[in-house]
Design an enzyme around this catalytic site. Structure first.
Site, PDB file in Angstrom:
ATOM      1  N   CYS A  33       0.812  -1.221   0.000  1.00  0.00           N
ATOM      2  CA  CYS A  33       0.000   0.000   0.000  1.00  0.00           C
ATOM      3  C   CYS A  33       0.842   1.266   0.000  1.00  0.00           C
ATOM      4  CB  CYS A  33      -0.932  -0.003   1.219  1.00  0.00           C
ATOM      5  SG  CYS A  33      -1.974  -1.465   1.327  1.00  0.00           S
TER       6      CYS A  33
ATOM      7  N   HIS B 111      -3.033   6.855   2.848  1.00  0.00           N
ATOM      8  CA  HIS B 111      -3.544   5.597   2.298  1.00  0.00           C
ATOM      9  C   HIS B 111      -4.957   5.374   2.809  1.00  0.00           C
ATOM     10  CE1 HIS B 111      -4.229   1.526   1.274  1.00  0.00           C
ATOM     11  NE2 HIS B 111      -3.943   1.029   2.464  1.00  0.00           N
TER      12      HIS B 111
ATOM     13  N   ASN C 228     -10.437   0.082  -0.054  1.00  0.00           N
ATOM     14  CA  ASN C 228      -8.981   0.054   0.024  1.00  0.00           C
ATOM     15  C   ASN C 228      -8.429  -0.416  -1.319  1.00  0.00           C
ATOM     16  OD1 ASN C 228      -6.284  -0.651   0.430  1.00  0.00           O
ATOM     17  ND2 ASN C 228      -6.611  -1.484   2.473  1.00  0.00           N
TER      18      ASN C 228
END
Length: 316
Positions: free
Chosen positions: A113, A241, A272
């Protein structure tokens, strides 16, 4: 050495929308539980015919068009991804072929990520050193390909999409991308990972990640501001993020931001999207005019590894 700055952005999301209510029919969960625990309401899911390269190319094409540059002016293409199945040629090389970029150095980067902020730093270093004058930096993920749709703790989180940035060289002492703060804690690398390399699926120790993100990362984010010579209270925006809305909100609360600072909360609509989440959210904010051009924005990403990377950039 010169500096570099982001000159254009672009993003792409597939048309398929998966709602919490649809997930209720797939696993034992509920819309109320998902919203309470993650803040997510919908996520985008790519079709079987759409690849990571397709997502990346669509976002990169928009960024390149917005920059006004010709494909031949791009000297570096890098794609941050952890979900790509293709090993060789790289996704970056496929993007270059799709856009007609003739002779750039092309490579993929996998830092989970944190991938986009890591790739942005690598491109900044290359452009600042004169190895390329213009670069395309892309975060692209098809997380639906690595989702265990029977695992109710993870399948509610993930979505597909891509975001891209064009960065260009600037004059001396004119840096629009601040010094990177990056690192990892490999002793906790098992907490977020793709299991089984040939038929991978996403696995996460949710409580471990939540505690780490909400107790340790604000200090690192503040360090990125310090290295850029700016106080968090002077930031015009923060794009972290988009892992979980509770993590995003906890992190920004600890930074001591101005009440006028714009906070990216794209996780609500997109879920996500791993390495795509920071450029995807940033591109949307800029497209909507929510962050003024020329103002400082903190980009900060974290996840698998456990890794982190972040920098303060000047909004294009």
């Amino acid at each position: 050495m010169s500096g570099s700055r982001i000159t254009a952005l672009g993003h792409y999301q597939p048309s398929g929308v998966l709602t919490n209510f649809e997930l209720e029919g797939m696993v034992s969960t509920s819309d109320a539980w998902i919203r309470q625990r993650t803040g997510i309401v919908t996520r985008r899911i790519a079709g079987e015919e759409e690849s990571v390269a397709d997502l990346a190319s669509a976002a990169a094409a928009k960024a390149l068009a917005a920059s006004g540059l010709a494909p031949a002016e791009i000297g570096l293409v890098t794609v941050a991804t952890c979900s790509a199945i293709d090993r060789c040629p790289s996704i970056a090389a496929q993007v270059a072929a799709s856009l007609g970029v003739p002779a750039a150095v092309c490579f993929d980067l996998n830092n989970g990520c944190a991938g986009f902020c890591t790739a942005l730093a690598c491109a900044d270093h290359s452009v600042s050193a004169g190895a390329a004058r213009h670069a395309l930096v892309i975060g692209a993920e098809k997380m639906s390909d690595v989702t265990d749709w029977t695992d109710r703790s993870t399948c509610v989180l993930l979505g597909d999409g891509a975001g891209a940035a064009v960065i260009s060289a600037t004059g001396h002492n004119d840096a629009g991308i601040g010094p990177v703060v990056w690192g990892s804690d490999p002793t906790r690398g098992h907490a977020v990972r793709l299991v089984d390399a040939w038929q991978p699926y996403f696995s996460q120790e949710g409580q471990t990640v939540f505690r780490w993100a909400t107790t340790e990362l604000a200090t690192i984010a503040r360090d990125a501001c310090r290295r850029a010579g700016i106080a968090p209270a002077d930031l015009a925006g923060v794009v972290t993020h988009q892992a979980n809305l509770r993590i995003v909100d906890s992190l920004v609360r600890q930074l001591g931001l101005s009440k006028d600072a714009v906070i990216a909360r794209d996780v609500i609509d997109s879920g996500n999207t791993s390495a795509a989440s920071v450029p995807l959210a940033l591109s949307k904010l800029v497209e909507r005019g929510e962050i003024p051009s020329g103002t400082p924005v903190l980009l900060f990403a974290f996840g698998g590894g456990l890794s982190w990377a972040g920098q303060v950039v000047t909004c294009p």
